[in-house]
Scaffold this active site. Sequence first.
Site, mmCIF file in Angstrom:
data_model
loop_
_atom_site.group_PDB
_atom_site.id
_atom_site.type_symbol
_atom_site.label_atom_id
_atom_site.label_comp_id
_atom_site.label_asym_id
_atom_site.label_seq_id
_atom_site.Cartn_x
_atom_site.Cartn_y
_atom_site.Cartn_z
ATOM 1 N NE ARG A 57 -2.688 0.556 3.538
ATOM 2 C CZ ARG A 57 -2.138 0.592 4.522
ATOM 3 N NH1 ARG A 57 -1.297 1.693 4.454
ATOM 4 N NH2 ARG A 57 -1.948 -0.116 5.554
ATOM 5 C CE1 TYR A 110 -17.127 10.481 -16.326
ATOM 6 C CE2 TYR A 110 -16.401 10.655 -13.767
ATOM 7 C CZ TYR A 110 -16.796 9.807 -15.078
ATOM 8 O OH TYR A 110 -17.103 8.582 -15.107
ATOM 9 C CG ASP A 183 -10.545 15.292 -15.125
ATOM 10 O OD1 ASP A 183 -9.467 14.413 -15.973
ATOM 11 O OD2 ASP A 183 -11.320 14.743 -14.671
ATOM 12 C CE LYS A 208 -13.219 7.165 -18.232
ATOM 13 N NZ LYS A 208 -13.211 8.103 -17.758
#
Length: 401
Positions: A57, A110, A183, A208
């Site tokens: 992690r 978005y 973004d 994406k």
Amino acid sequence: MTETPHDWTDAGFATRAIHAGQDPDAATGAVVPPIYQVSTYKQDGVGGLRGGYEYSRSGNPTRHALEQALAAAEGGTRGFAFASGLAAEDTLLRAVLRPGDHLVIPDDAYGGSYRLIARVLGPWGVDHTPVDLSDLDAVAAAIEPGRTKVVWVETPTNPLLGVSDVAAISALARAAGAVLAVDNTFATPYLQQPLSLGADVVVHSTTKYIGGHSDVVGGALVVAEGAQLPVGLVGPTGTSDLADAVAFHQNASGAVAGPFDAWLTLRGLRTLAVRMDRHCANAEAVVRFLSSHPAVREVIYPGLPEHRDHEVAARQMRAFGGMVAFRVESKEAALAVCERTRVFTLAESLGGVESLVEHPGLMTHASVAGSALEVPDDLVRLSVGIEDVADLVADLGQALA
Ligand SMILES: *Cc1c(COP(=O)(O)O)cnc(C)c1O
């Protein structure tokens, strides 16, 4: 035998995407970073960590390779990889905002970002104002000095492909002591470099274009050299350094990218430049076809001279991207196009090698229906892939007939 990592800072984009963070494996010479599918690491005596690795992690070599490559691609100081784009956003926003704070967001953000900000952060006492980011006066008016701690930019926006002037908005955010987050999912670092225009941090859904093959969900943050938390905020590590705060939160909240997802995403990043060239060229051909089709009322693409934000886009972007939106006569006509295509697959998401079509009103943007972010119901959105362009144009022709 260990080799000193090469410094790729001055190399071109494609070279950085292929090499930064990806020196041949020190142990074996493997030419690409292997998948370190491992949770914990042997210590050479208590606290004797090899390469700083302790628990996955906190750090994992495959994820670390991706994080370095993303930082180099965006021209930032540190990269952070997450389990999804929204996990990256959530981590960033919780690192920089406190109850009572306010952020400015695009009025066609978005849908998932809007839902996170309005419905998750809202009940924790964070307030937001949606504005048209192409209107600088409106952005200036929406910023409340002392209370606005983040200005959130998405450019181009989804699905209406509005483009905003990152350099101009960065001056407004800076004057208010707020963090400017961009973004960069739609443009990718190949087409646009927000950190060089004054942004403090870039956000990605690597699901994406960066992943690029519709086979992995992921997110990323890349922080600019020297970027600070909002004025007056001291982070959990006792400094006001933005990257330190994000690093703390990435580990403390733990929404990290797994090793296999990081490996797939890094594999995508290596070919980003060539894929984007083809996405852009195919999109331009599709736009030319749609613009002359009698069933199409309006084509929305930042590369069109009549697009409202064309001038800013031409200044800020290398090319205009692979996303195209268009309006037809009615909602029924839009649904018919979405259901008749054969090469374009009816699906949410975007940025993969295969072309996709969708109806934002009922699909990706259903969660913003009835809000300020609602989109027209006669709108169709295309993610133009890298197939042969003649097949894409022919498919749209038969679907519109
Ligand atoms: C998909 C997307 C996100 C969210 O990313 P996930 O990986 O789906 O969590 C954020 N911003 C934009 C612009 C997106 O397209």
